[in-house]
Write a protein that holds these residues in place. Structure first.
Motif, mmCIF file in Angstrom:
data_model
loop_
_atom_site.group_PDB
_atom_site.id
_atom_site.type_symbol
_atom_site.label_atom_id
_atom_site.label_comp_id
_atom_site.label_asym_id
_atom_site.label_seq_id
_atom_site.Cartn_x
_atom_site.Cartn_y
_atom_site.Cartn_z
ATOM 1 N N LYS A 12 -8.702 2.096 -4.886
ATOM 2 C CA LYS A 12 -8.743 3.166 -3.876
ATOM 3 C C LYS A 12 -8.213 2.676 -2.525
ATOM 4 N N ASP A 13 -8.396 1.390 -2.226
ATOM 5 C CA ASP A 13 -7.914 0.826 -0.960
ATOM 6 C C ASP A 13 -6.389 0.832 -0.868
ATOM 7 N N PHE A 14 -5.726 0.955 -2.005
ATOM 8 C CA PHE A 14 -4.266 0.876 -2.053
ATOM 9 C C PHE A 14 -3.607 2.241 -2.266
ATOM 10 N N GLU A 15 -4.402 3.301 -2.152
ATOM 11 C CA GLU A 15 -3.904 4.640 -2.460
ATOM 12 C C GLU A 15 -2.744 5.062 -1.555
ATOM 13 N N PHE A 16 -2.829 4.757 -0.269
ATOM 14 C CA PHE A 16 -1.798 5.181 0.673
ATOM 15 C C PHE A 16 -1.303 3.980 1.488
ATOM 16 N N PRO A 17 -0.386 3.174 0.926
ATOM 17 C CA PRO A 17 0.117 2.006 1.658
ATOM 18 C C PRO A 17 0.815 2.422 2.961
ATOM 19 N N ALA A 18 0.575 1.660 4.009
ATOM 20 C CA ALA A 18 1.219 1.937 5.301
ATOM 21 C C ALA A 18 2.696 1.558 5.266
ATOM 22 N N ILE A 19 3.026 0.546 4.448
ATOM 23 C CA ILE A 19 4.403 0.049 4.377
ATOM 24 C C ILE A 19 4.785 -0.062 2.906
ATOM 25 N N THR A 20 5.841 0.655 2.508
ATOM 26 C CA THR A 20 6.325 0.566 1.131
ATOM 27 C C THR A 20 7.767 0.082 1.154
ATOM 28 N N VAL A 47 -1.859 -1.913 4.118
ATOM 29 C CA VAL A 47 -1.282 -2.383 2.862
ATOM 30 C C VAL A 47 0.241 -2.401 2.967
ATOM 31 N N VAL A 48 0.820 -3.535 2.566
ATOM 32 C CA VAL A 48 2.274 -3.705 2.492
ATOM 33 C C VAL A 48 2.615 -3.817 1.011
ATOM 34 N N GLU A 49 3.246 -2.780 0.482
ATOM 35 C CA GLU A 49 3.585 -2.714 -0.937
ATOM 36 C C GLU A 49 5.057 -3.064 -1.117
ATOM 37 N N ASP A 72 -2.057 -12.515 14.007
ATOM 38 C CA ASP A 72 -2.630 -13.184 15.178
ATOM 39 C C ASP A 72 -2.799 -12.215 16.348
ATOM 40 N N LEU A 73 -1.841 -11.313 16.510
ATOM 41 C CA LEU A 73 -1.832 -10.372 17.626
ATOM 42 C C LEU A 73 -2.956 -9.338 17.514
ATOM 43 N N TYR A 74 -3.232 -8.883 16.298
ATOM 44 C CA TYR A 74 -4.247 -7.847 16.057
ATOM 45 C C TYR A 74 -5.278 -8.367 15.052
ATOM 46 N N PRO A 75 -6.234 -9.174 15.498
ATOM 47 C CA PRO A 75 -7.197 -9.779 14.571
ATOM 48 C C PRO A 75 -8.125 -8.773 13.884
ATOM 49 N N ASP A 76 -8.199 -7.540 14.390
ATOM 50 C CA ASP A 76 -9.036 -6.518 13.754
ATOM 51 C C ASP A 76 -8.302 -5.776 12.648
ATOM 52 N N ARG A 77 -7.071 -6.191 12.390
ATOM 53 C CA ARG A 77 -6.269 -5.561 11.344
ATOM 54 C C ARG A 77 -6.141 -6.552 10.188
ATOM 55 N N ARG A 78 -6.308 -6.066 8.970
ATOM 56 C CA ARG A 78 -6.137 -6.894 7.774
ATOM 57 C C ARG A 78 -4.875 -6.452 7.056
ATOM 58 N N LEU A 79 -3.849 -7.301 7.101
ATOM 59 C CA LEU A 79 -2.587 -7.033 6.419
ATOM 60 C C LEU A 79 -2.679 -7.582 4.994
ATOM 61 N N VAL A 80 -2.467 -6.695 4.014
ATOM 62 C CA VAL A 80 -2.650 -7.044 2.608
ATOM 63 C C VAL A 80 -1.361 -6.768 1.836
ATOM 64 N N PHE A 81 -1.013 -7.680 0.962
ATOM 65 C CA PHE A 81 0.184 -7.611 0.127
ATOM 66 C C PHE A 81 -0.157 -6.969 -1.205
ATOM 67 N N LEU A 82 0.663 -6.004 -1.634
ATOM 68 C CA LEU A 82 0.548 -5.429 -2.971
ATOM 69 C C LEU A 82 1.908 -5.495 -3.648
ATOM 70 N N GLY A 83 2.025 -6.327 -4.664
ATOM 71 C CA GLY A 83 3.254 -6.428 -5.447
ATOM 72 C C GLY A 83 3.186 -5.499 -6.639
ATOM 73 N N LYS A 84 4.255 -4.736 -6.839
ATOM 74 C CA LYS A 84 4.317 -3.794 -7.958
ATOM 75 C C LYS A 84 5.536 -4.100 -8.812
ATOM 76 N N THR A 85 5.354 -4.188 -10.091
ATOM 77 C CA THR A 85 6.394 -4.349 -11.103
ATOM 78 C C THR A 85 7.076 -5.711 -11.047
ATOM 79 N N ALA A 86 7.809 -5.987 -9.955
ATOM 80 C CA ALA A 86 8.553 -7.245 -9.834
ATOM 81 C C ALA A 86 8.452 -7.776 -8.413
ATOM 82 N N VAL A 87 8.070 -9.034 -8.306
ATOM 83 C CA VAL A 87 8.052 -9.740 -7.024
ATOM 84 C C VAL A 87 8.843 -11.024 -7.256
ATOM 85 N N TYR A 88 10.151 -10.873 -7.220
ATOM 86 C CA TYR A 88 11.030 -11.977 -7.577
ATOM 87 C C TYR A 88 11.613 -12.624 -6.322
#
Length: 192
Positions: A12-20, A47-49, A72-88
């Motif tokens: 559910k946390d990955f439903e609407f990625p901010a960056i695709t 989420v960065v997908e 570092d600039l925004y410590p209250d933000r958690r940037l998370v990586f989501l790889g889909k299908t291929a991360v080559y």
């Protein structure tokens, strides 16, 4: 096994990625990434997908440095990586800039890790001493690229049970790793 200090996320946390991001890691992807990162919330989960067959490793490093800088600039933000299908290739380079506790892959996703590639023709012409300088300059370029590559490899495996020796042995032959293996080895937090 991976020890995390950040809470484990669910689908559910990955439903609407901010960056695709999808396609070739190139300047166009970088511009899209920067625009999305600029408008992403400065607090909470971002989420960065990505799905990519690779591209320019220096563009991947630029995107990664933006992740590091903004973390570092925004410590209250958690940037998370989501790889889909291929991360080559360059995708794995980009992934290495996220802490392992902030890396996730979807089921069936494959990571591919390899050494940097070079295609170059060296033409020698002129006085012999300038030929030596040309050869040394090319050797220095290769040595510097190997150092940059290995820094990325070290970031990628940090906290996992993958050793640098194992990675350096497998990378020349393109090391493909399925999502469940990546989780078992501690390269990612979870498979969704």
């Amino acid at each position: 096994m991976l020890m995390t200090s950040a809470p484990l996320l669910g689908p559910k946390d990955f439903e609407f990625p901010a960056i695709t991001l999808s396609g070739v890691v190139d300047h166009g992807m970088y511009l899209h990434f920067r625009n999305c990162l600029t408008s992403a919330p400065q607090q909470g989960l971002v989420v960065v997908e990505i799905s990519t067959l690779g591209g320019d490793p220096e563009i991947a490093r630029m995107m990664g440095e933006d992740i590091r800088f903004h973390s570092d600039l925004y410590p209250d933000r958690r940037l998370v990586f989501l790889g889909k299908t291929a991360v080559y290739s360059a995708g794995a380079t980009f992934m290495s800039f996220f802490a392992a506790e902030n890396r996730y892959l979807t089921r069936g996703t494959r990571i591919m890790i390899h050494e940097r590639l070079i295609t170059k023709t060296i033409n020698l012409s002129g006085p012999l001493s300038t030929c030596i300088a040309t050869l040394k300059a090319n050797l220095h370029e290769i040595e510097s690229s190997i150092a940059i590559q290995n820094e990325g490899f070290e970031n990628l495996i940090l906290g996992s049970d993958v050793t640098m020796d194992e990675l350096l042995q497998k990378a020349p032959e393109n090391w493909y790793m399925e999502a469940n293996e990546a989780q078992a080895r501690g390269l990612i937090a979870a498979v969704l």
